[in-house]
Design an enzyme around this catalytic site. Structure first.
Site, PDB file in Angstrom:
ATOM      1  N   SER A  54      -9.221  -6.252   5.898  1.00 38.47           N
ATOM      2  CA  SER A  54      -8.204  -6.586   4.890  1.00 38.47           C
ATOM      3  C   SER A  54      -7.506  -7.847   5.364  1.00 38.47           C
ATOM      4  CB  SER A  54      -7.175  -5.450   4.787  1.00 38.47           C
ATOM      5  OG  SER A  54      -7.814  -4.262   4.415  1.00 38.47           O
ATOM      6  N   GLU A 112      -5.960   4.054   8.898  1.00 38.84           N
ATOM      7  CA  GLU A 112      -6.646   2.920   9.542  1.00 38.84           C
ATOM      8  C   GLU A 112      -7.743   3.496  10.451  1.00 38.84           C
ATOM      9  OE1 GLU A 112      -6.856  -0.564  10.009  1.00 38.84           O
ATOM     10  OE2 GLU A 112      -8.290   0.123  11.513  1.00 38.84           O
ATOM     11  N   SER A 154     -13.301  -0.058   6.930  1.00 45.21           N
ATOM     12  CA  SER A 154     -12.365  -1.123   6.553  1.00 45.21           C
ATOM     13  C   SER A 154     -11.145  -1.073   7.466  1.00 45.21           C
ATOM     14  CB  SER A 154     -11.949  -0.928   5.098  1.00 45.21           C
ATOM     15  OG  SER A 154     -10.947  -1.852   4.772  1.00 45.21           O
ATOM     16  N   ASN A 158      -2.631  -3.769  -7.227  1.00 42.44           N
ATOM     17  CA  ASN A 158      -2.273  -2.622  -8.068  1.00 42.44           C
ATOM     18  C   ASN A 158      -0.805  -2.293  -7.843  1.00 42.44           C
ATOM     19  OD1 ASN A 158      -4.879  -2.144  -9.103  1.00 42.44           O
ATOM     20  ND2 ASN A 158      -5.467  -1.121  -7.212  1.00 42.44           N
ATOM     21  N   CYS A 183       0.841  -1.207   0.000  1.00 42.31           N
ATOM     22  CA  CYS A 183       0.000   0.000   0.000  1.00 42.31           C
ATOM     23  C   CYS A 183       0.876   1.258   0.000  1.00 42.31           C
ATOM     24  CB  CYS A 183      -0.897  -0.026   1.236  1.00 42.31           C
ATOM     25  SG  CYS A 183      -1.772   1.502   1.529  1.00 42.31           S
ATOM     26  N   CYS A 230      -7.113   0.691  -5.191  1.00 40.71           N
ATOM     27  CA  CYS A 230      -6.847   0.274  -3.823  1.00 40.71           C
ATOM     28  C   CYS A 230      -5.357   0.244  -3.562  1.00 40.71           C
ATOM     29  CB  CYS A 230      -7.420  -1.118  -3.588  1.00 40.71           C
ATOM     30  SG  CYS A 230      -9.155  -1.057  -3.266  1.00 40.71           S
TER      31      CYS A 230
HETATM   32  S1  SF4 Z   1      -3.830  -0.865   3.495  1.00 40.49           S
HETATM   33 FE1  SF4 Z   1      -4.960   0.498   4.877  1.00 40.49          FE
HETATM   34  S2  SF4 Z   1      -4.159  -0.056   6.915  1.00 40.49           S
HETATM   35 FE2  SF4 Z   1      -2.677  -0.862   5.430  1.00 40.49          FE
HETATM   36  S3  SF4 Z   1      -1.165   0.785   5.229  1.00 40.49           S
HETATM   37 FE3  SF4 Z   1      -2.694   1.080   3.611  1.00 40.49          FE
HETATM   38  S4  SF4 Z   1      -4.129   2.558   4.489  1.00 40.49           S
HETATM   39 FE4  SF4 Z   1      -2.956   1.688   6.188  1.00 40.49          FE
END
Ligand code: SF4
Length: 355
Positions: A221, A166, A197, A297, A125, A340
């Site tokens: 997730s 988060e 989420s 992605n 991410c 995402c």
């Molecule tokens: S997926 Fe969500 S919880 Fe994980 S780093 Fe990215 S924004 Fe933060």
């Protein structure tokens, strides 16, 4: 020295809370609270004190005007691709956050951010890789709905907390923002149209379970059903492993037709084998789950590769064979980095404290 007079942050108040404040501090109640709510939330008027309800009460207006704060942040940038809009909001301290308006079949969903950056550090991410600046206030979260509806003029109906941050790491502000967004005389977003989420913060899940908001949907997730693999891509799993997440989820009261939403990003040769599918199905049992299957992605700094469309279908079929309800999601907005895991703002220029 007299104590400073507390400002009233409109976007942090539900209607009854605003009524209470106006009544206790100014001797006025429902009539003026309703007028403020209507003008700002419904009509998008950020200068509501020139409407008759207030011009007819000059004394009240004089007292209220300098105290009522309405700060939505400023939309400084928009990017669009096939009716999807990513927009950047600059907050009062200069920090920038991203939100995404996603067209669905017959409505629009708004993906909101709840933090600038994120402490969870999920490797796939972009937000997780950029570090953490700060959590957003309730006002800054609600402001994203205002900007989508009244600045960009898109009648968003659903809100998902799947942008930067988060949600359970900013629990109080997120829950209050949900209550404000839901206010019938304001944005009137139905609770069943709101999804939180989480990466699996167990204390947050347990707190959420005790709230009076059973219609709000909870997404988790997951991305791997074995702790060793999950910890490799989601560091939070070392402290809150899969078993603890499941235990916490079992405390959440679902509505009669309610389910959890699990998100699973397929990464080639990492979590995409038949054995991964079988482990996932075993993990899910006996929870009521709809599983969103997505392909990864690509982002800078993470070597994981996406799977082919054919393989995503195959993985979905393996899960269905095991009795899992699967929805396949094809990446939207990847051309404008709005898919995402792709939200990241140039906070590199801002002071950051990585947690
Ligand atoms: S997926 Fe969500 S919880 Fe994980 S780093 Fe990215 S924004 Fe933060």
């Amino acid at each position: 020295m007299p104590a400073p007079v507390a400002v009233v942050k409109l976007f942090e108040n539900t209607l009854p809370q605003l009524e209470h404040t106006l009544s206790t501090r100014f001797g006025k109640g429902a009539f003026h609270a309703n007028a403020l709510y209507r003008e700002v939330f419904r009509n998008g008027n950020l200068v509501p004190f020139n409407i008759p309800e207030f011009t007819n009460s000059p004394k009240l207006t004089k007292a209220l005007e300098p105290l009522v704060q309405i700060d939505t942040g400023r939309v400084v940038h928009t990017l669009s691709e096939a009716h999807l809009i990513k927009f950047v909001t600059r907050l009062s301290d200069g920090v920038e956050i991203e939100s995404v308006i996603i067209p669905m079949t017959d409505y629009y969903t708004l993906c909101v951010s709840c933090q600038a950056g994120c402490r969870m550090g999920c490797r796939f991410c972009e937000t997780g890789n950029m570090g953490f600046a700060r959590s957003l206030s309730c006002e800054e979260i609600v402001g994203q709905v205002f900007n989508a509806r009244h600045v960009l003029k898109v009648p968003v109906k659903n809100v998902v907390f799947m942008g930067m941050g988060e949600p359970f790491d900013n629990f109080d502000a997120v829950i209050q923002a949900i209550r404000v967004m839901h206010e019938q005389r304001g944005f009137d977003i139905a609770l069943r149209h709101i999804t939180i989420s989480t990466a699996g913060l167990t204390r947050g899940i347990e707190r959420f379970a005790r709230l009076d908001l059973p219609q709000v949907k909870l997404a988790v997730s997951i991305h791997a059903a074995c702790n060793e693999k999950r910890s490799k891509i989601m560091p939070i799993n070392r402290h809150m492993p899969l078993e603890a997440i499941k235990k916490a989820l079992l405390t959440v009261p679902l509505t009669a037709r309610g389910t959890f939403l699990f998100e699973y990003v397929l990464i080639r040769d990492f979590n995409d084998s038949r054995q991964d599918a079988e482990m996932l199905a075993r993990y899910i049992h006996p929870l009521k789950v709809r599983l969103n299957l997505m392909t990864h992605n690509p982002i800078q700094g993470f070597e994981g590769r996406p799977v082919s469309e054919a393989h995503m279908h195959r993985f979905g079929d393996w899960l269905r064979d095991e009795g899992v309800f699967v929805i396949k999601r094809w990446g939207k907005g990847t051309g404008v980095s709005a898919g995402c895991g792709q939200l990241a703002r140039n906070m590199k220029q801002k002071k950051m404290s990585c947690g």
